[in-house]
Design a protein around this motif. Sequence first.
Motif, PDB file in Angstrom:
ATOM      1  N   PHE B 312       0.864  -1.253   0.321  1.00  0.00           N
ATOM      2  CA  PHE B 312      -0.108  -0.037  -0.001  1.00  0.00           C
ATOM      3  C   PHE B 312       1.007   1.119  -0.087  1.00  0.00           C
ATOM      4  O   PHE B 312       0.544   2.240   0.280  1.00  0.00           O
ATOM      5  CB  PHE B 312      -1.151  -0.147   1.069  1.00  0.00           C
ATOM      6  CG  PHE B 312      -2.170   0.831   1.007  1.00  0.00           C
ATOM      7  CD1 PHE B 312      -2.952   0.678  -0.077  1.00  0.00           C
ATOM      8  CD2 PHE B 312      -2.433   2.151   1.660  1.00  0.00           C
ATOM      9  CE1 PHE B 312      -4.153   1.384  -0.261  1.00  0.00           C
ATOM     10  CE2 PHE B 312      -3.727   2.751   1.587  1.00  0.00           C
ATOM     11  CZ  PHE B 312      -4.396   2.407   0.547  1.00  0.00           C
ATOM     12  N   VAL B 342      -2.927  -5.016   5.927  1.00  0.00           N
ATOM     13  CA  VAL B 342      -2.421  -4.721   4.615  1.00  0.00           C
ATOM     14  C   VAL B 342      -0.972  -4.353   4.855  1.00  0.00           C
ATOM     15  O   VAL B 342      -0.658  -3.547   5.637  1.00  0.00           O
ATOM     16  CB  VAL B 342      -3.189  -3.444   4.101  1.00  0.00           C
ATOM     17  CG1 VAL B 342      -2.616  -3.136   2.818  1.00  0.00           C
ATOM     18  CG2 VAL B 342      -4.533  -3.952   4.009  1.00  0.00           C
ATOM     19  N   LEU B 345       0.785  -0.343   5.085  1.00  0.00           N
ATOM     20  CA  LEU B 345      -0.137   0.531   5.296  1.00  0.00           C
ATOM     21  C   LEU B 345       0.017   0.998   6.944  1.00  0.00           C
ATOM     22  O   LEU B 345       0.105   0.397   7.695  1.00  0.00           O
ATOM     23  CB  LEU B 345      -1.591  -0.246   5.454  1.00  0.00           C
ATOM     24  CG  LEU B 345      -2.795   0.700   5.345  1.00  0.00           C
ATOM     25  CD1 LEU B 345      -3.987   0.394   4.644  1.00  0.00           C
ATOM     26  CD2 LEU B 345      -3.229   0.973   6.843  1.00  0.00           C
ATOM     27  N   ILE B 429      -9.216  -1.379  -0.494  1.00  0.00           N
ATOM     28  CA  ILE B 429      -7.795  -1.310  -0.216  1.00  0.00           C
ATOM     29  C   ILE B 429      -7.507  -2.914  -0.106  1.00  0.00           C
ATOM     30  O   ILE B 429      -6.543  -3.148  -0.617  1.00  0.00           O
ATOM     31  CB  ILE B 429      -7.699  -0.935   1.336  1.00  0.00           C
ATOM     32  CG1 ILE B 429      -8.151   0.510   1.179  1.00  0.00           C
ATOM     33  CG2 ILE B 429      -6.207  -0.816   1.704  1.00  0.00           C
ATOM     34  CD1 ILE B 429      -8.118   1.408   2.382  1.00  0.00           C
ATOM     35  N   GLN B 432      -7.061  -4.041  -3.817  1.00  0.00           N
ATOM     36  CA  GLN B 432      -6.145  -3.101  -4.416  1.00  0.00           C
ATOM     37  C   GLN B 432      -4.657  -4.227  -3.880  1.00  0.00           C
ATOM     38  O   GLN B 432      -3.777  -4.318  -4.827  1.00  0.00           O
ATOM     39  CB  GLN B 432      -5.844  -1.942  -4.051  1.00  0.00           C
ATOM     40  CG  GLN B 432      -6.593  -0.949  -4.867  1.00  0.00           C
ATOM     41  CD  GLN B 432      -6.373   0.439  -4.264  1.00  0.00           C
ATOM     42  OE1 GLN B 432      -5.383   0.980  -3.729  1.00  0.00           O
ATOM     43  NE2 GLN B 432      -7.211   1.410  -4.626  1.00  0.00           N
ATOM     44  N   CYS B 433      -4.789  -4.611  -2.877  1.00  0.00           N
ATOM     45  CA  CYS B 433      -3.504  -5.219  -2.437  1.00  0.00           C
ATOM     46  C   CYS B 433      -3.305  -6.587  -2.504  1.00  0.00           C
ATOM     47  O   CYS B 433      -2.711  -7.608  -1.920  1.00  0.00           O
ATOM     48  CB  CYS B 433      -3.039  -4.734  -0.949  1.00  0.00           C
ATOM     49  SG  CYS B 433      -3.012  -3.088  -0.752  1.00  0.00           S
TER      50      CYS B 433
END
Lengths: 247, 436
Positions: B312, B342, B345, B429, B432-433
């Motif tokens: 992230f 994450v 992050l 999120i 995306q990761c």
Amino acid sequence: MNTVVLLKRVPDLVEDLEVDSSGTALDSEHLKLTLNEFDDHALEQALLLKEGGGGEVTAVALDSEDVDKMLFTALAKGADRALKITGTGAVNGTSELAEVFAQALGSVNYDLVLTGVQASDDIDGQLAPTVAAKLSVPCIEVITGVEAGDGSVTVHKEYAGGVLAEFEMTLPGVLGIQAAAQSPRYAPVSKVRQIQDSATLDEVAGAGGDNGKFSIVVMTPPETGEGAQMLESVEELIAVLDSKGVI
Amino acid sequence: MTERYNLTVNTGREKDQSFVEKESAVIEGIDVSGRWNRMFVPREIQDYDLTNMHKLTAIPGAESMGWCYQCAQCMPACPVDTAGGDYGPRKIFRRLELGMDLLDSRDLWLCTTCANCLRVCPKEVDMIKIMPVARAAAVLEGNVPAELLEMFQNVAEYGNPMGQSARKRAAWIRKSDAEIRVLPKDPGPVDVLWFVGDFYAYHGRGVDAANAMARVFNALDVDFGVLGADERTDGDSQRLAGEPGLYEELAEHNIEQFKQHEHERIVVSGPHAYNAIKNEYPAMGGEFEVEHYTQFLADQIDELKPLLTGSFGNRKVTFHDPCYLGRHNGEYDAPRDLLEAVPDLDLIEMYRCKEQGYCCGGGGGGMWLDGFAAEQQSERLSENRVKEAVMVGADVLAVCCPYEVSRFEDAVKSTNNDGKLEVLDIIEILDQCMGA
Ligand code: SF4
Ligand code: SF4
């Protein structure tokens, strides 16, 4: 003054309308019907007249999908009676519908008949004058204000270009309502449900209906003309505007 | 002898003031006759016309409005007052004393039912109970702000507040790149019945999150299905905004749908649906195992972590606690557990977080009173919140309520923070990761 409101259900344009395989009718699979918005104004105007000077309001509609809920909603808003016209079979077009309404009104005691000035399937607003002709009473259309008088009503009619005229119409008579004096009221669902449990809808056997004079030969979406270009994205739009030197 | 007189005292209200005095009296040789020995009888100092107060507290559910003793603890807690709304339970009580008819007042519509006042009120003045019943009474009188009315009409007609076709609720599924089982078309038992919700199904940014959720479910091999076009709004916001009949109709519909498909649990996208299904549907005959998606995923954190292979980018993320997941239902950890899982992050907290979280303004019908509320306040609650996120130095404002993405994105723009703060649903999120 006793007022009758003619309510009509029309295809809801929130769904894309499609023509069915016969090519003469809308595809009913995804068709959703809704109250014609001008009829909603007619109902509101009738309720305002009742609140202002007494009398009864009767809501009348042709049997169709979800019509019961629509009529119970009219009762919840303040109508005194709801009348459902049943068993008419197919009713083609405004002329036949006007005949059915006029026949049904034979059993109703009324001074004034209100309906929407137009509908998506009656853009030129023929329902009110045709009902009036069948009942042999006067009619004024495009009404934006109604005041009750003694044996008459004073109405405001709107002309193109914002010109307003005031008329006095002797009762009984028919008005095509463009807009009520206030936007149609909301019937809380709890009230509609309560009415649904306690009130009943009156029914009258429909007469008139299919007179054999009208049949739909073909129904098609508007044909795509020349000169229109369908764009898919904002970027395309910007490119077009750019190429024309607008931006 | 003692005489009793009545004297008219000018207090602004016409009121007789009683006093006693002796015509002649001598005390220790001093003549204190007449007015020199006058004593007033106790005077009523609180003399309000409480008709409107009593009208309100007579409504079942609104009784506690009368319990306020003006301690003012609720005032700094109320997000509407903080946003310049001149509001809060204490002020409402005082205005009722002074004759305000709440059912005919702007004060009826500003409360977001965020429950922050209830957290601190020693007298348990409960706006969460007062507001829905008072509003329902006003709605019955035809007294509703136009924006809200339009929402009621849309929901009554189409089953969603946007006034979109009920059928198009499933449109996003057809375009999705994920594998999604639509139960009405493809029936059979599933582990998870995913209640998608209006914003995920219809709103552009919501659809992004819905797709992210479907991809994450796919990656975790979740056995799930959705109701497609058979789903309706959960109804909680309609209930809180004063349309109990509409709520009941929606709840009955959804409960019937839930019962038609065999499932182990319902997983919801939003805290409002969570609150409705967990706390309100049982009274309507619908007892279901329900989890917010952050809870469902946090329970599988060990399976989830190995999938989070992307980075992230060491961005600073702050999390906005939704009132209906946090304060109303006590869940503060699951969303944070997910964010902490994450890679790269940096999770930072805002000052007002967890139990003291600040409301986004969308609850209790506020989502559909945005223009109305904005006119009554010096700023929107969402704007106040976005400024706080920027103040603590966040790059990303993470949310897990479908109302919030659009609310906060608008607020980022209107507070001139465009480009400084990104608003993302936690599921986006995670998606995306996943390093796909
Ligand atoms: S905290 Fe409770 S008792 Fe104190 S002023 Fe507010 S509502 Fe009244
Ligand atoms: S519930 Fe929230 S918005 Fe409503 S009065 Fe209490 S603190 Fe203010």
